[in-house]
Design a protein around this motif. Structure first.
Motif, short mmCIF file in Angstrom:
data_model
loop_
_atom_site.label_atom_id
_atom_site.label_comp_id
_atom_site.label_asym_id
_atom_site.label_seq_id
_atom_site.Cartn_x
_atom_site.Cartn_y
_atom_site.Cartn_z
N UNK A 91 111.55 70.42 -7.01
CA UNK A 91 110.89 71.97 -8.40
C UNK A 91 110.47 72.79 -7.19
N UNK A 92 110.13 72.57 -5.66
CA UNK A 92 109.02 73.23 -4.22
C UNK A 92 110.13 72.29 -3.14
N UNK A 93 109.47 73.46 -2.13
CA UNK A 93 109.36 73.68 -1.04
C UNK A 93 109.23 72.45 -0.42
N UNK A 94 108.24 71.46 -1.36
CA UNK A 94 107.71 70.06 -0.57
C UNK A 94 108.69 69.43 -0.99
N UNK A 95 109.27 69.33 -1.52
CA UNK A 95 109.80 67.74 -2.51
C UNK A 95 111.22 67.94 -1.64
N UNK A 96 111.46 69.82 -1.40
CA UNK A 96 112.72 69.09 -0.13
C UNK A 96 112.06 69.20 0.71
N UNK A 97 111.22 69.00 1.88
CA UNK A 97 110.63 68.44 3.11
C UNK A 97 110.77 67.19 2.76
N UNK A 98 109.94 66.22 1.93
CA UNK A 98 109.98 64.72 1.80
C UNK A 98 111.06 64.42 1.40
N UNK A 99 111.91 64.67 0.86
CA UNK A 99 113.07 64.21 0.23
C UNK A 99 114.00 63.80 2.07
N UNK A 100 114.19 64.90 2.50
CA UNK A 100 114.91 65.12 3.28
C UNK A 100 114.73 64.61 5.16
N UNK A 101 112.84 65.04 5.20
CA UNK A 101 112.52 63.46 6.16
C UNK A 101 112.01 62.60 5.87
#
Length: 322
Positions: A91-101
């Protein structure tokens, strides 16, 4: 113009560890975000012979992916295990950070894996994410898409890409499965996200303008279906009008993209304009109408229902004049 399709094969270029899950000559992909666009995209990769491991926080999304023949994981770390590519349609950049890190996906992928961010995100934050990924020895592509649910289902998306040229060439096999037009914007991640912001600026303004025009016809007592037919075949036509116009006339149309998506996307557009010191008055006004529709309770409705914001502005005025 879309660039040449000559490129090295991904499975030949990546230095990966052997895995029993990987089919012959095909990389393993961790696809994160199995929503209305992500699910058909991941399914196309499956049908093209790629090994795809899907992750989503929605149980229904995981079931749908499993039903299509994919391997679904409720845990991001497991979904990333032994993957050569992590494709993010979140959905957004926050979810990208959460998934990756935070969820450990990046650390659990192969040591030279490629992260392909396909979501619409703020350009500056995409640059920061790319720096965090590459600092850990992985590759990164900024690759937002345009074409909506229909484009995802038909594998006809336009894909804008920025990042290391070699990484881009290595990834073309994957991108060609998902899109009919691939555009390379340059070496710096964030450049493709700027291009996507330009696209969303026009989409949002066109959609708001179409809603305003049809609300005028409606308010004046015209047959809106006839008016829509007139403008759809005249110089006033636009892709957004032709795609969303008929749904504006429905009380509760199927949701292909929600009002709140444009609240987010036009917010990104305005942030990009601020960063570039570019005045964007039309984008700002369109953003206000999507915000108004969301504030009226239509945030999860189809984005064509931005027309409700215009209706709300004039509701009851005719009656007051009688």
């Amino acid at each position: 113009m879309p660039v040449s399709r000559r490129r090295p094969e991904l499975h030949q270029a990546l230095e990966t560890k052997p895995s029993p899950a990987r089919g012959p000559g095909k990389p393993t992909i961790g696809f994160f975000g199995l929503g209305s666009m992500g699910l058909p995209m991941a399914s196309h990769l499956l049908k093209s012979g790629f090994n795809v491991k899907g992750f989503d926080i929605s149980e229904n999304a995981l079931k749908s992916f499993a039903d299509s023949g994919g391997t679904a994981y409720p845990d991001a770390t497991e979904a990333a295990s032994e993957t050569d590519v992590l494709m993010l349609m979140v959905v957004n950049i926050d979810q990208a950070h959460q998934a990756l890190f935070e969820r450990g996906a990046l650390a659990n992928s192969t040591r030279t894996s490629i992260v392909v961010l396909m979501s619409t995100c703020p350009p500056g934050e995409v640059e920061q994410l790319a720096e965090a990924v590459t600092a850990r020895g992985h590759r990164f592509l900024d690759a937002p898409v345009s074409g909506g649910v229909a484009g995802a289902r038909d594998a006809s998306l336009s894909i804008m890409v920025a990042g290391d040229r070699q990484t881009y060439e290595m990834s073309r096999d994957l991108l060609d499965v998902l899109g009919s037009k691939i555009y390379y914007l340059g070496e710096r991640p964030g450049q493709a996200s700027v291009a996507k912001a330009v696209n969303q600026l026009l989409c949002g303004v066109h959609l708001a303008a179409a809603a305003e025009a049809l609300s005028l016809a409606e308010r004046a007592g015209l047959d809106t279906s006839t008016v829509l037919e007139i403008v759809s075949g005249s110089a006033a036509a636009s892709w957004m009008l032709n795609d969303r116009g008929q749904r504006m006339l429905l009380e509760d149309p199927e949701v292909t993209s929600a009002v709140d998506i444009f609240v987010k996307d036009l917010g990104i557009v305005l942030a990009a304009g601020s960063s570039a010191r570019a005045a964007l008055p039309l984008a700002s006004v369109a953003h206000q109408f999507f915000l108004a529709a969301s504030g009226q309770g239509s945030g999860s409705a189809d984005d064509s229902q931005v027309i409700r914001a215009y209706r709300g502005m004039t509701a009851g005025q005719k009656e007051a004049k009688k």
